[in-house]
Design a protein around this motif. Sequence first.
Motif, PDB file in Angstrom:
ATOM      1  N   TRP A  84       7.633   6.481  -6.386  1.00 18.90           N
ATOM      2  CA  TRP A  84       6.835   5.298  -6.045  1.00 18.90           C
ATOM      3  C   TRP A  84       6.852   5.074  -4.540  1.00 18.90           C
ATOM      4  O   TRP A  84       5.826   4.780  -3.928  1.00 18.90           O
ATOM      5  CB  TRP A  84       7.370   4.075  -6.779  1.00 18.90           C
ATOM      6  N   ASP A  85       8.029   5.210  -3.934  1.00 19.00           N
ATOM      7  CA  ASP A  85       8.161   5.009  -2.488  1.00 19.00           C
ATOM      8  C   ASP A  85       7.380   6.044  -1.684  1.00 19.00           C
ATOM      9  O   ASP A  85       7.028   5.800  -0.537  1.00 19.00           O
ATOM     10  CB  ASP A  85       9.629   5.035  -2.072  1.00 19.00           C
ATOM     11  N   LYS A  86       7.108   7.188  -2.294  1.00 14.98           N
ATOM     12  CA  LYS A  86       6.358   8.250  -1.607  1.00 14.98           C
ATOM     13  C   LYS A  86       4.840   8.075  -1.707  1.00 14.98           C
ATOM     14  O   LYS A  86       4.102   8.759  -1.013  1.00 14.98           O
ATOM     15  CB  LYS A  86       6.725   9.619  -2.192  1.00 14.98           C
ATOM     16  N   LEU A  87       4.375   7.196  -2.601  1.00 13.42           N
ATOM     17  CA  LEU A  87       2.929   6.988  -2.717  1.00 13.42           C
ATOM     18  C   LEU A  87       2.396   6.485  -1.380  1.00 13.42           C
ATOM     19  O   LEU A  87       2.956   5.570  -0.778  1.00 13.42           O
ATOM     20  CB  LEU A  87       2.605   5.972  -3.817  1.00 13.42           C
ATOM     21  N   SER A  88       1.326   7.077  -0.925  1.00 15.02           N
ATOM     22  CA  SER A  88       0.802   6.717   0.389  1.00 15.02           C
ATOM     23  C   SER A  88       0.009   5.415   0.330  1.00 15.02           C
ATOM     24  O   SER A  88      -0.630   5.100  -0.681  1.00 15.02           O
ATOM     25  CB  SER A  88      -0.104   7.834   0.920  1.00 15.02           C
ATOM     26  N   GLN A  89       0.057   4.691   1.418  1.00 14.36           N
ATOM     27  CA  GLN A  89      -0.738   3.473   1.517  1.00 14.36           C
ATOM     28  C   GLN A  89      -2.215   3.813   1.418  1.00 14.36           C
ATOM     29  O   GLN A  89      -3.005   3.053   0.877  1.00 14.36           O
ATOM     30  CB  GLN A  89      -0.434   2.744   2.828  1.00 14.36           C
ATOM     31  N   LEU A  91      -3.616   6.113  -0.455  1.00 17.63           N
ATOM     32  CA  LEU A  91      -3.963   6.219  -1.876  1.00 17.63           C
ATOM     33  C   LEU A  91      -4.216   4.832  -2.456  1.00 17.63           C
ATOM     34  O   LEU A  91      -5.233   4.614  -3.121  1.00 17.63           O
ATOM     35  CB  LEU A  91      -2.835   6.903  -2.661  1.00 17.63           C
ATOM     36  N   LEU A  92      -3.309   3.903  -2.188  1.00 21.26           N
ATOM     37  CA  LEU A  92      -3.451   2.553  -2.720  1.00 21.26           C
ATOM     38  C   LEU A  92      -4.701   1.880  -2.171  1.00 21.26           C
ATOM     39  O   LEU A  92      -5.445   1.230  -2.901  1.00 21.26           O
ATOM     40  CB  LEU A  92      -2.205   1.733  -2.399  1.00 21.26           C
ATOM     41  N   ASP A  93      -4.958   2.046  -0.864  1.00 17.18           N
ATOM     42  CA  ASP A  93      -6.165   1.479  -0.252  1.00 17.18           C
ATOM     43  C   ASP A  93      -7.426   2.061  -0.884  1.00 17.18           C
ATOM     44  O   ASP A  93      -8.386   1.336  -1.166  1.00 17.18           O
ATOM     45  CB  ASP A  93      -6.183   1.726   1.255  1.00 17.18           C
ATOM     46  N   ASN A  94      -7.432   3.374  -1.102  1.00 14.35           N
ATOM     47  CA  ASN A  94      -8.602   4.032  -1.702  1.00 14.35           C
ATOM     48  C   ASN A  94      -8.882   3.504  -3.104  1.00 14.35           C
ATOM     49  O   ASN A  94     -10.036   3.295  -3.479  1.00 14.35           O
ATOM     50  CB  ASN A  94      -8.410   5.547  -1.746  1.00 14.35           C
ATOM     51  N   VAL A  95      -7.818   3.301  -3.888  1.00 15.94           N
ATOM     52  CA  VAL A  95      -7.992   2.790  -5.244  1.00 15.94           C
ATOM     53  C   VAL A  95      -8.606   1.390  -5.198  1.00 15.94           C
ATOM     54  O   VAL A  95      -9.562   1.093  -5.917  1.00 15.94           O
ATOM     55  CB  VAL A  95      -6.650   2.794  -6.002  1.00 15.94           C
ATOM     56  N   VAL A  96      -8.079   0.539  -4.344  1.00 18.10           N
ATOM     57  CA  VAL A  96      -8.606  -0.824  -4.233  1.00 18.10           C
ATOM     58  C   VAL A  96     -10.047  -0.797  -3.737  1.00 18.10           C
ATOM     59  O   VAL A  96     -10.927  -1.475  -4.283  1.00 18.10           O
ATOM     60  CB  VAL A  96      -7.713  -1.682  -3.309  1.00 18.10           C
ATOM     61  N   GLN A  97     -10.310  -0.002  -2.721  1.00 20.95           N
ATOM     62  CA  GLN A  97     -11.655   0.048  -2.148  1.00 20.95           C
ATOM     63  C   GLN A  97     -12.677   0.657  -3.099  1.00 20.95           C
ATOM     64  O   GLN A  97     -13.869   0.400  -2.971  1.00 20.95           O
ATOM     65  CB  GLN A  97     -11.628   0.818  -0.833  1.00 20.95           C
ATOM     66  N   SER A  98     -12.220   1.432  -4.070  1.00 21.31           N
ATOM     67  CA  SER A  98     -13.148   2.046  -5.019  1.00 21.31           C
ATOM     68  C   SER A  98     -13.596   1.073  -6.107  1.00 21.31           C
ATOM     69  O   SER A  98     -14.526   1.371  -6.859  1.00 21.31           O
ATOM     70  CB  SER A  98     -12.502   3.266  -5.678  1.00 21.31           C
ATOM     71  N   MET A  99     -12.974  -0.080  -6.197  1.00 29.10           N
ATOM     72  CA  MET A  99     -13.260  -0.986  -7.305  1.00 29.10           C
ATOM     73  C   MET A  99     -14.698  -1.494  -7.314  1.00 29.10           C
ATOM     74  O   MET A  99     -15.314  -1.582  -8.380  1.00 29.10           O
ATOM     75  CB  MET A  99     -12.276  -2.155  -7.314  1.00 29.10           C
ATOM     76  N   LEU A 100     -15.255  -1.818  -6.171  1.00 23.11           N
ATOM     77  CA  LEU A 100     -16.638  -2.296  -6.136  1.00 23.11           C
ATOM     78  C   LEU A 100     -17.573  -1.235  -6.722  1.00 23.11           C
ATOM     79  O   LEU A 100     -18.418  -1.524  -7.566  1.00 23.11           O
ATOM     80  CB  LEU A 100     -17.060  -2.658  -4.720  1.00 23.11           C
TER      81      LEU A 100
END
Length: 116
Positions: A84-89, A91-100
Motif C-alpha cells: 500500500w505504501d508503494k502505491l504511487s500518488q 496512480l491514485l490521482d489517475n483513478v480519481v481523475q478518471s471518474m468523470l
Amino acid sequence: MFVFFRGAVGDKFVFMDDNATCHRALAVQDCLDSEGIQHLVWPARSPDLKPIENVWGALGRQGAGRNYPPTNKNTLIRALTEEWDKLSQQLLDNVVQSMLRRVECCITPHDGHIPY
C-alpha cells in the motif's frame, strides 16, 4: 461501525457501499438514519464507478509479485501495508481523475464494452 468511522474521518462524510441486497436491509437503513449518516445512492454491480476497485487491483498485482508470499495473518498485514505504501500518488490521482469520464461513459448509451 459507522460511529468509529465518523470518529476517524469527522462528521462530514457520505457513506457509499456496493448496494448489495444485504446493505439495503431496513435494519441497515434505520442504523444510517439514526446516526444521521448521509448515504450515497449507488447503482448495484457498478465496479466501473468504484475507484477503490482499481486501487485494490493495483495492490493485488503488486502483492502477487512479492518474492516471499505471506504465510500467516501477520505477514499478510505487513505485506499489504508495505505494498500500500508503494502505491504511487500518480496512480491514485489517475483513478480519481478518471471518474468523470467513467460516469459519462455509463450515462451515454453504449452497446457492449465501455471504452476507457
